[in-house]
Design an enzyme around this catalytic site. Structure first.
Site, mmCIF file in Angstrom:
data_model
loop_
_atom_site.group_PDB
_atom_site.id
_atom_site.type_symbol
_atom_site.label_atom_id
_atom_site.label_comp_id
_atom_site.label_asym_id
_atom_site.label_seq_id
_atom_site.Cartn_x
_atom_site.Cartn_y
_atom_site.Cartn_z
ATOM 1 N N HIS A 1 29.415 38.710 50.210
ATOM 2 C CA HIS A 1 30.417 37.958 49.396
ATOM 3 C C HIS A 1 30.442 38.416 47.800
ATOM 4 O O HIS A 1 31.624 38.798 47.290
ATOM 5 C CB HIS A 1 30.550 36.680 49.661
ATOM 6 C CG HIS A 1 31.414 35.845 48.836
ATOM 7 N ND1 HIS A 1 32.643 35.947 48.979
ATOM 8 C CD2 HIS A 1 31.155 34.703 47.994
ATOM 9 C CE1 HIS A 1 33.382 35.046 48.086
ATOM 10 N NE2 HIS A 1 32.364 34.393 47.455
ATOM 11 N N TYR B 1 23.854 36.426 58.073
ATOM 12 C CA TYR B 1 24.967 36.301 58.914
ATOM 13 C C TYR B 1 25.562 37.254 59.582
ATOM 14 O O TYR B 1 26.369 37.149 60.558
ATOM 15 C CB TYR B 1 25.910 35.320 58.400
ATOM 16 C CG TYR B 1 26.636 35.903 57.076
ATOM 17 C CD1 TYR B 1 27.630 36.834 57.063
ATOM 18 C CD2 TYR B 1 26.201 35.364 55.693
ATOM 19 C CE1 TYR B 1 28.355 37.366 55.839
ATOM 20 C CE2 TYR B 1 26.566 35.820 54.564
ATOM 21 C CZ TYR B 1 27.652 36.762 54.742
ATOM 22 O OH TYR B 1 28.150 37.554 53.661
ATOM 23 N N ARG C 1 34.262 44.050 54.513
ATOM 24 C CA ARG C 1 33.765 43.946 53.313
ATOM 25 C C ARG C 1 32.110 44.571 53.627
ATOM 26 O O ARG C 1 31.279 43.967 53.959
ATOM 27 C CB ARG C 1 33.428 42.423 53.041
ATOM 28 C CG ARG C 1 33.138 42.171 51.689
ATOM 29 C CD ARG C 1 33.017 40.691 51.545
ATOM 30 N NE ARG C 1 31.541 40.158 52.060
ATOM 31 C CZ ARG C 1 31.218 39.109 52.784
ATOM 32 N NH1 ARG C 1 32.093 38.120 52.737
ATOM 33 N NH2 ARG C 1 29.993 38.856 53.155
#
Lengths: 329, 361
Positions: free
Chosen positions: B261, B270, B257
């Site tokens: 998100h 993160y 990805r």
């Protein structure tokens, strides 16, 4: 009037399934132990033999899977009927019911409907061990998009099941386990009121008892006992929790001016509290006393040796009726 | 079938390397030039959809957008390997697949725009509504496939999910039901390394997600998720097997990805920039472009045609989403049941009355 054989409520459910499966090939019946065994309560007895293993079948033991499988089958033209073996074993399916079964029509603006019948043997009074006796109707009744019915008579078991299966929308049928073996002489062809209708089971003039499912026989028994003491109690069988028949229930309460709601589920934030709220909002000026409730305690369902302390009893109903301000002090 | 036949290959299947050079794999058919050109066009369109959606979020025209930027090869292959009679079960991240299946782009984005939940008729292109509760749609896919089997219809269902969803109970139940009923379903997991912020290592310690198939008695395979040729080949084989009655299978695509998100997420909290940078060279578009250009299949003229098609889709998105469609308050009550309950009729009347009085005052 023609003579009819006495049948049990379980047989009436079974006949409804059989007749629905005969009438419509897209009706499928599945769940746990519903095939060769015929269901732990024998409600699906003989259906696999009659309609074949593709129409009535056992699935892997997984309630969320059963419910989600039904969603997919309904998306693709089938009319699934699923059995959740016991009320408290239906909880793994809860997400599928709430997030998909109940919402699919709304989500897709009517492009996809969910003609699914969710059969749930519910409530106690059968000496069942833990996780076998829950009254979970409030969870379903609180979920927009679900229709929820709780038959109390053999004739209604047949009618409401047929209507549930024929419905274009998901219907939760709460089958009162305690009444599965109750018998009645019924003409299944006789047209009963449909989903969305409450009925007056017993006429009375002094107060109205409002009940559904397992509590209806208690209410009727209480009315008999009260009659012996000279008090005339009316009994309304709600039958259809959603949609709720405000008209019939409120007309009944207005006619007597007093009401007691009887239900075995814990009373807090329950169907019984909703009924009290609706009746009070709509009938306030006809009421001679606050509407009372006789419900289960707000406790986890008790073990078999203590369940009699939890369940509404005839005495508790009569005691509640006695508190309806009969005499001005 | 012996269980080793269900095991995925040692390494993810790759037919085009990072530089667009063909990799020989005797077990896998290499897609035709025509299929690869079609896939490349879909990749370019898919990338443009992701870019345009991102811009529309910034302009306040979309409430949120979970982007598949970097995962377009998975998105386009999932749609391309299906026939008209098949079904696609997408997640919220699969907008590119949905549009690839033929659904109107503006109807596709209705959910993320906030006008309604599902903006398209799922039966028209056989695309299920996008599902946000993870893995719940996988078991629906099995039901759709089983209904088709019962009626003797030639339908395969592509059931999509991400790596995070494989931890859900419904993932397990769906694969088990599919295997027991031998349903024609291809479970397609896009392993993009993260479930919002949580890395794959916290989801599983299985050798791979594809290995999970073995436990259900179905074949699992893993594939380079940024290699559209490998995806067409592996997913195509899985669809063919399902169609020919061999039952379900699981395909895990290894991808990444590239963006957060959603626009509401902050991926710098993160993951490290160098991790992201390493994946940039593995971009699925670079690979197919290099291969097709090397084969002299991607002419300047063809490139211009493809760019024009991508721009046309972006224009449809912009034009459609820039329009303010006044939502109809009455719709809130219209489709809860086939026939509104007396209580909902009352509530609809209450709202209508309230709104009419607001207009007057």
């Amino acid at each position: 009037m023609a003579e009819h054989e006495k049948i049990t409520m379980a047989q009436a459910f079974n006949q409804a399934l059989r007749d629905a499966m005969t009438a419509d090939e897209s009706v499928l019946m599945f769940g746990e132990d519903v095939g060769a065994l015929g269901g732990v309560f024998r409600v699906t007895d003989g259906l696999t033999a009659e309609f074949g293993g593709a129409r009535c079948f056992d699935t892997p033991l997984a309630e969320s899977g059963i419910m989600g499988f039904a969603v997919g089958l309904a998306m693709n033209g089938m009319r699934p009927v699923v059995e959740m073996q016991f009320d408290a074993f239906a909880y793994p399916a809860f997400e599928q019911i709430v997030s998909h079964v109940a919402k699919m029509r709304n989500r897709t603006r009517g492009a996809l409907s969910m003609p699914i019948t969710i059969r749930i043997p519910y409530a106690g009074g059968i000496g069942g061990v833990e996780h076998h006796c829950d009254s979970s109707e409030a969870y379903y009744a609180h979920t927009p998009g679900l229709t929820v019915v709780a038959p109390a008579t053999v004739a209604d078991a047949y009618t409401l099941m047929r209507e549930a299966i024929a419905s274009p929308d998901p219907v939760v049928v709460l089958e009162p386990k305690k009444l599965y073996w109750s018998k009645d002489e019924v003409d299944l062809d006789e047209v009963q009121p449909g989903i969305g209708r409450a009925v007056v089971r017993r006429e009375g003039t002094d107060a109205t008892l409002i009940a559904y499912g397992t509590s209806v026989p208690i209410a009727l028994e209480a009315a008999d006992a009260a009659a012996a003491e000279g008090r005339s109690l009316q009994v309304v069988d709600v039958r259809s929790i959603v949609p709720f028949d405000d008209e019939t229930v409120c007309a009944a309460v207005r006619s007597t001016g007093r009401a007691v709601v009887v239900a075995e589920a814990p009373g807090f934030a329950s169907v019984s509290s909703e009924i009290v709220a609706r009746v009070t909002e709509r009938c306030f000026h006809h009421l001679a006393a606050p509407v009372r409730r006789v419900t289960g305690f707000d406790i986890p369902y008790p073990p078999p040796k203590l369940e009699h302390l939890h369940l509404p009893s005839v005495d508790r109903v009569l005691d509640a009726v006695d508190t309806l301000q009969w005499d001005d002090v | 079938m012996p269980s080793h036949d269900f095991l995925p290959s040692e390494q993810p299947v790759q037919l085009l390397d990072q530089d667009g050079r063909r990799v020989e794999d005797p077990k896998r058919a290499f897609p035709s030039d025509e299929d690869l050109l079609r896939a490349h066009e879909a990749l370019v369109v898919g990338r443009r959809i992701n870019e345009q959606a991102y811009a529309l979020v910034r302009q306040g025209r979309l409430a949120v957008y979970p982007s598949s930027y970097g995962q377009e090869a998975c998105e386009v292959a999932a749609a391309l390997v299906l026939d008209d009679q098949d079904w696609l079960f997408p997640t919220y991240r699969d907008v590119v697949s949905i549009i690839g299946r033929g659904v109107d782009p503006v109807e596709t984005l209705t959910l993320l725009k906030g006008d309604w939940h599902c903006g398209y008729d799922p039966t028209e292109h056989r695309v299920a509504p996008q599902t946000t509760p993870l893995a719940t749609q996988l078991i629906h896919a099995v039901g759709v496939a089983h209904a088709a089997t019962l009626r003797g219809e030639d339908t395969v269902v592509m059931a999509m999910c991400g790596d995070g969803a494989t931890s859900e109970g419904d993932f397990h139940e769906a694969l088990n039901f599919a295997a027991v009923f031998k349903a024609p379903v291809v479970f397609f997991v896009q392993n993009n390394e993260y479930a919002i912020s949580v890395p794959l290592a916290r989801q599983t310690v299985a050798p791979s997600l594809a290995h999970k198939a073995v436990g259900y008695g179905m074949p699992g395979e893993r594939v380079d998720g940024n290699d559209v040729a490998a995806l067409l080949s592996v997913l195509g084989d899985a669809v063919h097997a399902a169609r020919s009655g061999a039952g379900p299978s699981l395909v895990e695509a290894h991808t990444y990805r590239m963006q957060a998100h959603t626009n509401a997420d902050d991926a710098t909290r993160y993951r490290q920039d160098d991790e992201v940078a390493a994946w940039q060279g593995r971009d699925p578009l670079l690979r197919s472009k290099a291969y097709l250009t090397g084969r002299e299949l991607l002419t300047d003229e063809r490139t211009a045609e493809i760019a024009a098609k991508a721009e046309a889709v972006a224009t449809v998105m912009r034009d459609g989403l820039m329009q303010d469609v006044e939502p109809v308050p009455g719709d809130l009550f219209e489709h809860v049941h086939a026939t509104p309950t007396p209580q909902l009729r009352e509530q609809a009347a209450f709202l209508a009355d309230e709104l009419s009085r607001e207009k007057v005052s």
